[in-house]
Scaffold this active site. Structure first.
Site, PDB file in Angstrom:
ATOM      1  N   GLY A 152       0.775  -4.962   1.694  1.00  0.00           N
ATOM      2  CA  GLY A 152      -0.470  -5.442   1.042  1.00  0.00           C
ATOM      3  C   GLY A 152      -0.247  -5.948  -0.125  1.00  0.00           C
ATOM      4  O   GLY A 152      -1.412  -6.430  -0.614  1.00  0.00           O
TER       5      GLY A 152
ATOM      6  N   TYR B 224     -21.265 -30.895  -6.706  1.00  0.00           N
ATOM      7  CA  TYR B 224     -22.077 -31.475  -7.656  1.00  0.00           C
ATOM      8  C   TYR B 224     -22.695 -30.321  -8.592  1.00  0.00           C
ATOM      9  O   TYR B 224     -22.901 -30.619  -9.840  1.00  0.00           O
ATOM     10  CB  TYR B 224     -22.885 -32.390  -7.207  1.00  0.00           C
ATOM     11  CG  TYR B 224     -22.371 -33.949  -7.219  1.00  0.00           C
ATOM     12  CD1 TYR B 224     -21.949 -34.383  -8.338  1.00  0.00           C
ATOM     13  CD2 TYR B 224     -22.343 -34.655  -6.186  1.00  0.00           C
ATOM     14  CE1 TYR B 224     -21.216 -35.743  -8.405  1.00  0.00           C
ATOM     15  CE2 TYR B 224     -21.448 -35.688  -6.146  1.00  0.00           C
ATOM     16  CZ  TYR B 224     -21.190 -36.359  -7.353  1.00  0.00           C
ATOM     17  OH  TYR B 224     -20.406 -37.644  -7.432  1.00  0.00           O
TER      18      TYR B 224
ATOM     19  N   TYR C 196      -2.372   6.328   0.316  1.00  0.00           N
ATOM     20  CA  TYR C 196      -3.197   5.700   0.899  1.00  0.00           C
ATOM     21  C   TYR C 196      -3.592   5.686   2.581  1.00  0.00           C
ATOM     22  O   TYR C 196      -4.526   5.790   3.083  1.00  0.00           O
ATOM     23  CB  TYR C 196      -2.973   3.989   0.773  1.00  0.00           C
ATOM     24  CG  TYR C 196      -3.943   3.105   1.083  1.00  0.00           C
ATOM     25  CD1 TYR C 196      -5.119   2.577   0.493  1.00  0.00           C
ATOM     26  CD2 TYR C 196      -3.662   2.351   2.111  1.00  0.00           C
ATOM     27  CE1 TYR C 196      -5.928   1.706   1.012  1.00  0.00           C
ATOM     28  CE2 TYR C 196      -4.632   1.400   2.855  1.00  0.00           C
ATOM     29  CZ  TYR C 196      -5.695   0.955   2.000  1.00  0.00           C
ATOM     30  OH  TYR C 196      -6.571   0.165   2.435  1.00  0.00           O
TER      31      TYR C 196
ATOM     32  N   MET D 183       0.921  -1.180   0.008  1.00  0.00           N
ATOM     33  CA  MET D 183      -0.029   0.181   0.269  1.00  0.00           C
ATOM     34  C   MET D 183       0.910   1.231  -0.044  1.00  0.00           C
ATOM     35  O   MET D 183       2.008   1.310   0.623  1.00  0.00           O
ATOM     36  CB  MET D 183      -0.941  -0.064   1.086  1.00  0.00           C
ATOM     37  CG  MET D 183      -1.642  -1.219   1.576  1.00  0.00           C
ATOM     38  SD  MET D 183      -2.597  -1.797  -0.123  1.00  0.00           S
ATOM     39  CE  MET D 183      -3.678  -0.541  -0.479  1.00  0.00           C
TER      40      MET D 183
ATOM     41  N   GLU E  94       5.224  -4.308   7.629  1.00  0.00           N
ATOM     42  CA  GLU E  94       4.415  -3.558   8.398  1.00  0.00           C
ATOM     43  C   GLU E  94       5.152  -3.228   9.748  1.00  0.00           C
ATOM     44  O   GLU E  94       5.143  -2.099  10.155  1.00  0.00           O
ATOM     45  CB  GLU E  94       3.135  -4.093   8.539  1.00  0.00           C
ATOM     46  CG  GLU E  94       2.172  -3.779   7.188  1.00  0.00           C
ATOM     47  CD  GLU E  94       2.306  -5.291   6.557  1.00  0.00           C
ATOM     48  OE1 GLU E  94       3.321  -5.936   6.703  1.00  0.00           O
ATOM     49  OE2 GLU E  94       1.320  -5.347   5.686  1.00  0.00           O
TER      50      GLU E  94
END
Ligand code: COA
Length: 281
Positions: free
Chosen positions: A123, A242, A78, A73, A146
């Site tokens: 990110g 299925y 951001y 990020m 981070e």
């Protein structure tokens, strides 16, 4: 290679469609190491939408321009620039990221391959894990960085790791912020394979061609079946799987018919060792 103006375009992304029906979707902010800002998040969503509807495309490869996959990020656009804005703005900006980084990609109608060509941080792990398959350059650099800049992993990074790599590895890298290379990423199954940098593109094309040689409805049903049934009870999974199985037959009758006829009657191939011949061959 298609360069028509009807390809999805943007300031922060680049798209190419080649003659193998592979769409190459690039993070394209090399000067910012392809960090994901709000514009990129919106442009990626729109591009993925357009490529999903585009008959020229059978497989989408997500990769980056320059020496980065994505540095995660964008810390400035951001995070810093949304600090102090109303909660509703932060909520919208976050949602624009997760909209494509996991929601769109996890449910994408066509097969997707992440091709990690360089830096891959924070990110960026979310779109990486959300692609169906992933290949990396041996010398790519990954990291849950981070903690290094004072936050816990944001977005769905932690959830994405829990989906792919063993707990001990996830805890180690989340808690220490240490980086690792493409070979290590392959060893702990974050990516399917790591190859030397100069072989990465060709290996990605070879993998994409394997996918395009199969019935697209069958491949779609198979991937959705795995993604969603693992979170269901056995009873719900039986019904859902299925339904997927029958849906693939309904939408592509020829695949199953040819698959069985060529093995049981014509004896021209063995399903355990390869695929049936399509009418084009
Ligand atoms: N957010 C915002 N800007 C970023 C960015 C990010 N995640 N990653 C890189 N950039 C910007 C830098 O600020 C710099 O901008 P500038 O030219 O305006 O100064 C530019 O991209 C080049 O970055 P630089 O650090 O000089 O490149 P490098 O090749 O020496 O190092 C990285 C590359 C990826 C190792 C380094 O940029 C980095 O650590 N980025 C942050 C990675 C991270 O922690 N991401 C997690 C976010 S959740």
């Amino acid at each position: 290679m298609s360069t028509e103006s009807d390809l999805p375009q943007g300031e922060t992304i680049r798209v190419e469609i080649d003659d193998n029906r592979i769409a190459w979707l690039y993070f394209d902010r090399p000067e910012k190491r392809n960090a994901m800002n709000p514009t990129l998040n919106r442009e990626m969503f729109a591009a993925l939408d357009a490529l999903e509807d585009d008959d020229r495309v059978a497989v989408v490869v997500l990769t980056g321009t320059g020496d980065s996959f994505s540095a995660g990020m964008d810390l400035k656009e951001y995070f810093r620039e949304t600090d102090g804005k109303p909660r509703s703005v932060q909520h919208r900006v976050r949602g624009e990221g997760t909209n494509w980084q996991y929601r769109k990609l996890l449910n994408y109608a066509k097969p997707t391959i992440a091709m990690v060509n360089g830096w891959c941080f924070g990110g960026a792990f979310v779109p990486l894990v959300s692609c169906d398959l992933a290949l990396a350059s041996e010398d790519a650099t990954f990291g849950l960085s981070e903690v290094n800049w004072g936050v816990t992993p944001g977005n769905l990074v932690t959830r994405a790791l829990a989906e792919t790599i063993p707990t001990r590895d996830a805890m180690f890298y989340i808690m220490t912020g240490q980086h690792f290379d493409g070979q290590k990423a392959a060893d702990m199954r974050l990516v399917n394979e790591a190859v030397p940098a100069d072989q990465l593109r060709q290996r990605t094309i070879d993998l994409a061609l394997q996918l395009t040689s199969l019935s697209q409805w069958v491949v779609r049903g198979a991937k959705m079946g795995f993604r969603h049934s693992r979170l269901m009870s056995w009873e719900a999974a039986e019904d859902y799987l299925y339904a997927k199985h029958d849906q693939a037959i309904l939408f592509d009758k020829d695949a199953r018919e040819q698959g069985m006829t060529q093995f049981l009657d014509d004896k021209t191939y063995r399903p355990g060792l390869g695929t049936y011949a399509t009418s084009a061959e």
